[in-house]
Each structure stands twice: as C-alpha cells, then as structure tokens.
Design an enzyme around this catalytic site. Sequence first.
Site, PDB file in Angstrom:
ATOM      1  N   ARG A 266      91.964  51.558  39.473  1.00 37.79           N
ATOM      2  CA  ARG A 266      90.963  52.433  39.074  1.00 37.79           C
ATOM      3  C   ARG A 266      91.747  53.892  38.835  1.00 37.79           C
ATOM      4  O   ARG A 266      91.835  54.208  37.552  1.00 37.79           O
ATOM      5  CB  ARG A 266      89.874  52.622  40.194  1.00 37.79           C
ATOM      6  CG  ARG A 266      88.643  53.430  39.963  1.00 37.79           C
ATOM      7  CD  ARG A 266      88.895  55.037  39.741  1.00 37.79           C
ATOM      8  NE  ARG A 266      89.067  55.453  40.983  1.00 37.79           N
ATOM      9  CZ  ARG A 266      89.365  56.522  41.363  1.00 37.79           C
ATOM     10  NH1 ARG A 266      89.550  57.607  40.119  1.00 37.79           N
ATOM     11  NH2 ARG A 266      89.981  56.973  42.614  1.00 37.79           N
ATOM     12  N   ASP A 267      92.239  54.661  39.557  1.00 38.78           N
ATOM     13  CA  ASP A 267      92.828  55.956  39.406  1.00 38.78           C
ATOM     14  C   ASP A 267      93.783  55.704  38.485  1.00 38.78           C
ATOM     15  O   ASP A 267      94.083  56.654  37.620  1.00 38.78           O
ATOM     16  CB  ASP A 267      93.280  56.439  40.787  1.00 38.78           C
ATOM     17  CG  ASP A 267      93.333  58.031  40.524  1.00 38.78           C
ATOM     18  OD1 ASP A 267      93.294  58.433  39.582  1.00 38.78           O
ATOM     19  OD2 ASP A 267      93.560  58.601  41.708  1.00 38.78           O
TER      20      ASP A 267
ATOM     21  N   CYS B 109      94.262  62.414  36.445  1.00 42.04           N
ATOM     22  CA  CYS B 109      93.083  62.747  36.306  1.00 42.04           C
ATOM     23  C   CYS B 109      92.664  63.261  35.253  1.00 42.04           C
ATOM     24  O   CYS B 109      93.377  64.281  34.734  1.00 42.04           O
ATOM     25  CB  CYS B 109      92.463  63.666  37.313  1.00 42.04           C
ATOM     26  SG  CYS B 109      90.876  64.226  37.179  1.00 42.04           S
TER      27      CYS B 109
END
Lengths: 317, 317
Positions: free
Chosen positions: A22-23, A249
């Site tokens: 995911r990240d 991010c």
Amino acid sequence: MQASSFTESLPRRVVVREMGLRDGLQSVATVVPTAAKLEWIRAAYEAGQREIEVGSFVPPRLLPQLADTGEVLAFAQTLPGLRATVLVPNMKGAERAMDAHAEMMLLPLSASHAHSLANLRKAPDEVVAEIGRIRAERDARGVRTAIEVGISTAFGCTIQGRVEPEEVVRLVQAVLDAGVDAVSLADTVGYADPAMVSRLFERVLRVAGDRLVCGHFHDTRGLGLANVFAAMQLGIARFDACIAGIGGCPHAPGASGNVSTEDLTYMLHSMGVETGLEFDRLLALRARVVQWLQGEPTHGTIWKAGLPKTMKEALHA
Amino acid sequence: MQASSFTESLPRRVVVREMGLRDGLQSVATVVPTAAKLEWIRAAYEAGQREIEVGSFVPPRLLPQLADTGEVLAFAQTLPGLRATVLVPNMKGAERAMDAHAEMMLLPLSASHAHSLANLRKAPDEVVAEIGRIRAERDARGVRTAIEVGISTAFGCTIQGRVEPEEVVRLVQAVLDAGVDAVSLADTVGYADPAMVSRLFERVLRVAGDRLVCGHFHDTRGLGLANVFAAMQLGIARFDACIAGIGGCPHAPGASGNVSTEDLTYMLHSMGVETGLEFDRLLALRARVVQWLQGEPTHGTIWKAGLPKTMKEALHA
C-alpha cells in the site's frame, strides 16, 4: 537513574507490519500485476509476516496501482492467521472495507492542516467527524472490522512545516472519543528524531494507553531505525515497514522510503527481539519485489552488507 | 519508570570528532594531496570542528595515504583551539607523536584476539604492555601528549565473530591501570545495535567513569545513528564521524562507512543538541571531499534529502 533502564522496557516481541503493497506501491508509477501481488503476499506470509496492509479503497482513477485491492484482500483472507488491513480515506472506502469483511481498516488523519487539505481535501476536524460517522456505520451494520486511525505528519509536514504536539494529542483524544479501536503515529515525511519520538509517544501514551499500537517511520533522513528504538523503549511493539524501503507520500514532496522491513528485522533480531520472521525468506522476497518494480528506487542496507558473522547461525535457528 | 527518563540524560552539547583524514583516508586507495588535506582541515575548522584526527604515525609503506601526517599535524597545530589528534599503533608511532608535541594520541587496542593479530601482529595483552611502556616513556619525557585508547571490535569482529563484553571490560581496566587518560569504544565493523550499546557502555562506565569519553560507530548495517542515540542516553557526549561517511578498516573485510559527520550533525541539531557546527559549511566541505576522493564510495543521507522545513531557519541562526 539506573543505566539498565534504557533496555529493560524493550518489548520481547515486535510485530513488523508490512506496508509495501500500500504505502510502497501508492508512491511508485509502476503497476505491479495482481498475480505478482498475490505471490508477494504468499511469500511474505511464508516468511512469517502476519499483518499486511494489502491496499487502499480509493477511487482507481487516483491510484490505479491499487485498483485491485478487493481481489488482493480476498486472497489475503484465505491465509490462516493473516491480519490483512486496508487503508480507507473516507466513508465510501470504509463501506467497501466492511462489505469485504476486512479485519481492520486504517484511516489516515493528518495532524497538519495543510497536508490534510492536500491529501484528503478536508480539514483535520472534518476528518474526525467522518471517522465518527464511519464508527456509527460500523455499529449500525454490526460488523467486526476494527478501526485504527493513523495520525500522519505527526512530527512535521513538508507543506506546513511545524506540527504542534498539542494538536497531535488533541486529535488522538478526539478519535478515541469517537470510539476508534486503535491509533498509531506516523512520521510521514521523515522529520522525526529519536528525542521527538520519545517525547511525543510518551504524551500520546498518557492519553491513549495501550490503544496506541504502532509507530510508522520513514527513513528519509536516516533516522528511521533510531526512531523505532526510541519508541520501543516506551514499550511500543508494532512498527510499519516496507520491504526494500519503498514508499513515501505523493502529497508530501521530498519524502521517500519507509523503514525497510529487512533492515528493521535485522535490528530486532540483533537485539534478541522475536519477530516470527525468517530473514533469508525476507531477502528472497526483497529480490522479487525489486524485479517487479522495474528500476523504481529501492533502499536498505543489510541486503548489501550481509549479516554479522555473530548472527548468521542464530538467525537460522 | 517515567518515560521522560529516556531523554532527560541526553547531553546538551556533543563534540563531533572528525575521523575522515585518518579512518576515512586509510581505507581508500586514492592519495589525497597534502595541500587538499590542509584545505580540508581549514574548512572543517571554519565549520566549527575543534577535534580532528589528522593522520596516523605508521610506516609510510603500510599507509602511503597518511605519509604526510607530520606535515598535516604541524599545520593543524597552527589553528587556535583545534585539538589535533593522531593515531599511533606502537612505541615508534608514539615517539613521533611526542616529538611533534601532539596534544593527543589515540592508541587502538582490539578486543578481538584475531583482529589484534591481523591489525597489529600482537595479541591484546601484548598491546596493553606496549601501552604501559608508552605511558612510561611519556612520563620520562615529561611531555603533555594525552593518551586515549580506542577499544576496537568492541561489539564483534568479522574474523573472530563474537567478542565477550567481559573481555572489553578487562582490557579497559588494564589500560586504565596502565595510566591512560581516556578510553573509547569502537564498533569497528558495524556489528553493534542500540541495545548492545546501552549494555556495554553501561558496563564500561562502571569501570571507567568519565574516562570513557567517546563512541566510534560504523554505519555498515544502518544502525550507526541509533547506536549514537543509545550512547547519548548514558551521557556520552563525543562521537567519531567521517565526513561523507567514508572509512572502514582494511583488516576487517566487509566493513564500510563511519557514521557520517553531516548526518550525525543533523540528528544532533534536530534534537536541540549543541555542536558548534555550521551545517551549510559541512555540506560544502562534503562536496569538496567527494571531489578529492575521485569516485571512491561515499555515504550519507541528509545531503540528498535536505533539511526539514522546520529546521532550515533554526540551523542558520
């Protein structure tokens, strides 16, 4: 104080929660095929990983890399004892997670007002209100999907700069009041140092107690493992990590690299902390992931340096 | 215990002792010209560094890179308030250091029997005896050159494997009995983890008290800064580092990279610890050193990632 106090409260066992799917994948352009993700999850499971964030229920147009999250989650749910989690940014994602009977959903809440607007187009208090509605919806449905809130940019933000610890504590209290099951603290952009970690985790522990379940550190400036150690001294026994140190991010310019799963595992094993993980299998998985990522940046140290002579046999025991 | 105990004993000020000109250059093939070394020392001095190991009094045929140590030391001695140190492996080197009126000489003593034989062709107890003779020679001459013994391979050895903490403590006691002024502990090959650092520094502090003056960590496996933090919690306030993370040990296969001066400085400044160093000047010096090394491997993180937004102004103050 007695010097031994610095190690006596270290947990004996630590869970390394895998965030790579995911990240990690949300911040790379390469789309890893679903079949490779299933192979990844099976290999991680065979290496001993029992908590894996398998994807995110966000609109596919935003993160096409994670468009197959439903299918990936369904596979993960077939592996006995595996706690598969999904990230959900809002009620729509939460409904999908509950529809899929996910065991746990992770809801991000930025302590930075600016980051919250950039990432979720909502102010932090609007996100808190949404989390309250998600909790109510879960109650109405009578499902068991656990809710963890990850307080992101808890140590500072590339957009806003400073984030006040008081604001982190206030938001933690607000989501606990809203009835979430657990909270975690995330250094989304790699601004934390071990003294900051000691102080902020201490303050949040006073509010959250054992509902503060996890630390999420990025290694952007080389302090990821020092930060893990500082949190471990306060008894924290679960850390997010990405194999090959991938991650970041998309809304935090300059951020790169979660703590690497294999480097973290090396540190823990060196300290005699149990993880349930097999080091050689993690390194083999790392090599596969590097192939799948087709030249995307990867990180980490131990795969290059090799284990110390003193550990090679112990780790295979 | 009170959680704040984890940060309350951190020193307010830390000395970053530069090892690049010795530990760094001894392990690279490139010979940096004397003129560049003098420029390096002047730039380090202007960046605020006040303790620099400028070279080693070893036979030039063994380390031609350091053959100009006498000349480099003489230059360093012209800079007011700079504590220039030299490494000396034996009586011959010590005599040269005392002839040159060096303020301090660092004598390595391997806690690993096998490493000691490989590095100095003497068993540890033979080295202890030589250190005793050096101390006696200093007394006979009536000179002020301080003697620090660096216990190398204190956390393990690539040749021998495990090194017993008891042996480290025994050797520290032996050299203190021989009258040396100070001791330091070195993780020569990057085997230490922060729990090991807490435990060994605690044990040695019981024997050496404030004569344990320094920690020397290699970042081979990514734990260098975590190890510094663990030693700082015990009040240690001086750490060796190499600009650009160069260094290693020619007799310890697989070892690479001291803790980088600029990464360590970043961590210290982030924690609010004074160093007297100007970060921008360190980064400028790093760039010069990388040029002089002509493609030799360099390391470090902060030069790539840049300072956090929260620190940029504070560091220039």
